[in-house]
Scaffold this active site. Structure first.
Site, PDB file in Angstrom:
ATOM      1  N   THR A 188       0.837  -1.198   0.000  1.00 16.36           N
ATOM      2  CA  THR A 188       0.000   0.000   0.000  1.00 16.36           C
ATOM      3  C   THR A 188       0.870   1.245   0.000  1.00 16.36           C
ATOM      4  O   THR A 188       1.956   1.245   0.562  1.00 16.36           O
ATOM      5  CB  THR A 188      -0.882   0.001   1.266  1.00 16.36           C
ATOM      6  N   ARG A 216     -14.105  -7.594  -1.163  1.00 16.48           N
ATOM      7  CA  ARG A 216     -13.225  -7.480   0.000  1.00 16.48           C
ATOM      8  C   ARG A 216     -12.650  -6.076   0.091  1.00 16.48           C
ATOM      9  O   ARG A 216     -12.233  -5.492  -0.901  1.00 16.48           O
ATOM     10  CB  ARG A 216     -12.093  -8.497  -0.087  1.00 16.48           C
ATOM     11  N   VAL A 217     -12.637  -5.524   1.290  1.00 18.62           N
ATOM     12  CA  VAL A 217     -12.035  -4.222   1.546  1.00 18.62           C
ATOM     13  C   VAL A 217     -11.028  -4.376   2.678  1.00 18.62           C
ATOM     14  O   VAL A 217     -11.343  -4.978   3.712  1.00 18.62           O
ATOM     15  CB  VAL A 217     -13.099  -3.172   1.927  1.00 18.62           C
ATOM     16  N   GLY A 218      -9.826  -3.863   2.476  1.00 24.02           N
ATOM     17  CA  GLY A 218      -8.800  -3.925   3.500  1.00 24.02           C
ATOM     18  C   GLY A 218      -8.799  -2.692   4.385  1.00 24.02           C
ATOM     19  O   GLY A 218      -9.803  -1.993   4.531  1.00 24.02           O
ATOM     20  N   ASP A 219      -7.650  -2.389   4.946  1.00 25.38           N
ATOM     21  CA  ASP A 219      -7.560  -1.312   5.929  1.00 25.38           C
ATOM     22  C   ASP A 219      -7.379   0.069   5.320  1.00 25.38           C
ATOM     23  O   ASP A 219      -7.669   1.077   5.968  1.00 25.38           O
ATOM     24  CB  ASP A 219      -6.399  -1.577   6.879  1.00 25.38           C
ATOM     25  N   GLY A 240       0.552  -3.817   4.563  1.00 28.65           N
ATOM     26  CA  GLY A 240       0.594  -5.240   4.848  1.00 28.65           C
ATOM     27  C   GLY A 240      -0.782  -5.856   4.712  1.00 28.65           C
ATOM     28  O   GLY A 240      -1.602  -5.411   3.915  1.00 28.65           O
ATOM     29  N   GLY A 242      -4.318  -6.141   5.511  1.00 28.27           N
ATOM     30  CA  GLY A 242      -5.213  -5.155   6.093  1.00 28.27           C
ATOM     31  C   GLY A 242      -6.115  -5.676   7.186  1.00 28.27           C
ATOM     32  O   GLY A 242      -6.501  -4.919   8.090  1.00 28.27           O
TER      33      GLY A 242
END
Length: 335
Positions: A188, A216-219, A240, A242
């Protein structure tokens, strides 16, 4: 453990031969600074420095750095060259936050080149913090952002090759350096800026994990997980896997640890150690990285595993940009 500094000469990185934007030499007031995750952070910092070096705001600088990563950098984990999900769809996530608490984010945004600027529009032109999916795209188009296909031929071919096995096995970021041709890793772009007025701001942008489940959604677009900024204390961003950042409200945690008196380095390390305590077995196989800057401009970073580097640029003497290697919990034998 102190970070080891390696100065970058010229405008090309040996780690990736990135074409970086040229900037005119500029001396900003002491304390003005921008930091970004990973080796391509040097390019993001250079774009941000065009704003900071001219006396511009931290918010404008953070957006400028993220926009460079989204459009000019061609990386399989950020922006227009990102790898798609397991259905072959490229969806982008981004967040932006000012030190006064204002923030905006978009997630699962398709066919818009600059999600970070859409996130800023969400912050400034709506009563909301986050828009997702078709709603985010609809808003972006209404705000004048052009809808354009972003999936590259290279990313499409990588997806087709992945379909032959359909194996989903995220690897820690350090392996990208061991296998430079591998497009499956996840890096990221997180950027933090401190301007001449002492204001902080940050941004985070990504295409997310390659071959992730659709939706899907990460941080990165989650304020408090992938990014958090507070003018009274400092700012933090993460990279990294998420899910680990979301589970720990990680960037908020780092800022709160600085509020309690930790240095940025101490705060990042303590946050990493908390991740390990909660999920020790998973931590052996996942990468989690934190980068932080306090309101005085002091910077620190820590990671679970070796391989995390960050870029820093300021108005001091010597080279304008430098690459630093963070400490790592498992590299020092502490788990």
């Amino acid at each position: 453990m102190q970070s080891r500094r390696r100065f970058i000469q010229g405008i090309m990185l040996s780690a990736g031969a990135l074409a970086l934007p040229r900037i005119a030499p500029a001396r900003a007031p002491d304390g003005v600074r921008v930091v970004s995750t990973w080796d391509f952070g040097v390019g993001a910092n250079a774009a941000a420095w065009q704003v900071l070096g001219a006396g511009g705001s931290a918010l404008d600088a953070a957006e400028a750095g993220a926009r460079w990563a989204e459009a000019d950098l061609c990386n399989p984990t950020v922006g227009r060259c990102g790898n798609p999900d397991r259905d072959g769809v490229l969806a982008l996530d981004a967040s932006i936050m000012d030190g006064d608490g204002r923030c905006g984010a978009v997630a699962a945004l398709e066919d818009i080149l600059h999600p970070v600027s859409v996130a800023r529009a969400v912050m400034e032109k709506t009563p909301h913090v986050m828009l997702v999916g078709q709603g985010a795209q609809q808003f972006a188009v209404a705000q004048g952002f052009e809808k354009t296909p972003l999936l590259t031929d290279e990313a499409r071919q990588a997806w087709r090759e992945w379909l032959e096995t359909s194996e989903y096995d995220p690897r820690i970021n350090v392996e990208r350096r061991q296998r430079p041709g591998d497009r499956s890793n996840h890096d990221t772009l997180g950027i933090l800026a401190l301007d001449a007025a002492g204001r902080l701001a940050g941004a985070c942008t990504t295409s997310g994990m390659a071959w992730k489940m659709h939706g899907r959604v990460g941080d990165s677009p989650i304020v408090g997980a992938g990014l958090y900024v507070d003018n009274e204390v400092g700012a933090a961003t993460a990279s990294g896997v998420g899910e680990e950042m979301i589970r720990n409200a990680a960037s908020f945690l780092v800022v709160e640890l600085m509020r309690q008196g930790r240095s940025p380095l101490q705060a990042c390390r303590e946050a990493i150690e908390r991740v390990v305590r909660k999920r020790p077995e998973a931590s052996r196989h996942l990468q989690v990285c934190f980068l932080a800057m306090n309101k005085a401009g002091e910077v620190g970073a820590f990671a679970l595993h070796e391989g995390f580097v960050y870029a820093m640029q300021d108005g001091g003497e010597g080279p304008h940009d430098a690459l630093h290697e963070s400490g790592a919990v498992y590299a020092t034998g502490q788990s």
